[in-house]
Design an enzyme around this catalytic site. Sequence first.
Site, PDB file in Angstrom:
ATOM      1  NE  ARG A   8      -4.129  -1.088   0.147  1.00 25.05           N
ATOM      2  CZ  ARG A   8      -4.612  -2.587  -0.595  1.00 25.05           C
ATOM      3  NH1 ARG A   8      -3.645  -2.020  -1.968  1.00 25.05           N
ATOM      4  NH2 ARG A   8      -5.640  -2.781  -0.657  1.00 25.05           N
ATOM      5  CD  GLU A  55      -2.994   3.445  -5.456  1.00 28.80           C
ATOM      6  OE1 GLU A  55      -3.791   2.488  -5.989  1.00 28.80           O
ATOM      7  OE2 GLU A  55      -2.032   3.013  -5.128  1.00 28.80           O
ATOM      8  CG  HIS A  60      -3.171  -0.807  -7.186  1.00 31.13           C
ATOM      9  ND1 HIS A  60      -3.772   0.120  -5.807  1.00 31.13           N
ATOM     10  CD2 HIS A  60      -3.537  -2.404  -6.183  1.00 31.13           C
ATOM     11  CE1 HIS A  60      -3.920  -0.864  -4.576  1.00 31.13           C
ATOM     12  NE2 HIS A  60      -3.283  -1.998  -5.034  1.00 31.13           N
TER      13      HIS A  60
END
Length: 323
Positions: free
Chosen positions: A239, A268, A287
């Site tokens: 993360r 993000e 991601h």
Amino acid sequence: MKILVTRKLPKEMIKPLYEIPDSTVVMFDQEEIPMPKKDLLKEIRNADGILANLTDDLNREVLKEAKQLKVISTMAVGYDNIDMEEAEKRGIKVGHTPYVLTEATADLTFALLLSVSRNLPQAASIVKNNQWKSWSPFSYTGHQVHGATIGIIGMGRIGLSVARRAKGFSMKVLYHNRSRHIESENEVGAIYCEDIDTLLAQSDYVVLLVPGSKQTTHMFGEEQFKKMKNKAYFINTSRGTNVDEQALFHALKEGEIKGAGLDVFESEPIQGDHPLLELDNVLALPHIGSASIETRTEMAELTVTNLKNGLTGKPLVYEVQYN
Ligand code: GLV
Ligand code: GLV
């Protein structure tokens, strides 16, 4: 009963939800963007179950609106976007997707490691941009992976799978974890570093794989990067919130570390004006840790099953335990 699906998924995949007696399924009509917050707030109000994503901020305020909510099923292993205290208080069950994404995420982690160590993005862009002049002795040379030392922080399922890959590359495997992980020691000869600083000082590749939580926020900052070797690479597929990005930027810019492979960011999506994107020694991905078609299909199916089970009084396949 109302079921909210916050991202467009193939109809066939969510068919089991339509088969729940008296169910009404409301699905957001787009795949590439999250449901706008105001729509989420409106739709969650009278929902009994929600098929959510890690991009949905299910914080206390949002959950307080959801008076009828009984089950949250998130298509992710991480659940740091969900206020678990509020969920517990309200008796909302939370389902997630561990195990099925372990190998895909370990693959992507290793792909990042290999790519940054051998400058693949830079080298590939030379060819694409028609700038390849000749084979040359020292252009694009990176560092060796074979025989180097990898330091894995967070020896969970994904950590162990990364360690197995590292073993295949004859790497020395160090790890730091809250507690010792005997399986990894026996299976791949991983060496436990109780003190994280020992791992940082010795590793050529530092790989961060701890879940995101209040306790791990900014666990990587100025101090940690300073303790790494100047020729070491930092890989994060966990993360973004685990890392102080300003400190990372500084460490990369000042040459305190050699490079970084990042699949996750503090906030993000990041855009072109993000400082880290100015740097040549950063490989940034959007991601995609678990993004193989096989794994994402399994995750979607598991998310649907978790939700259906929860709404029909059966145990979820993987339920997040309250603290
Ligand atoms: C992805 O980051 C996940 O938590 O599944
Ligand atoms: C995550 O830790 C997983 O492998 O499920």
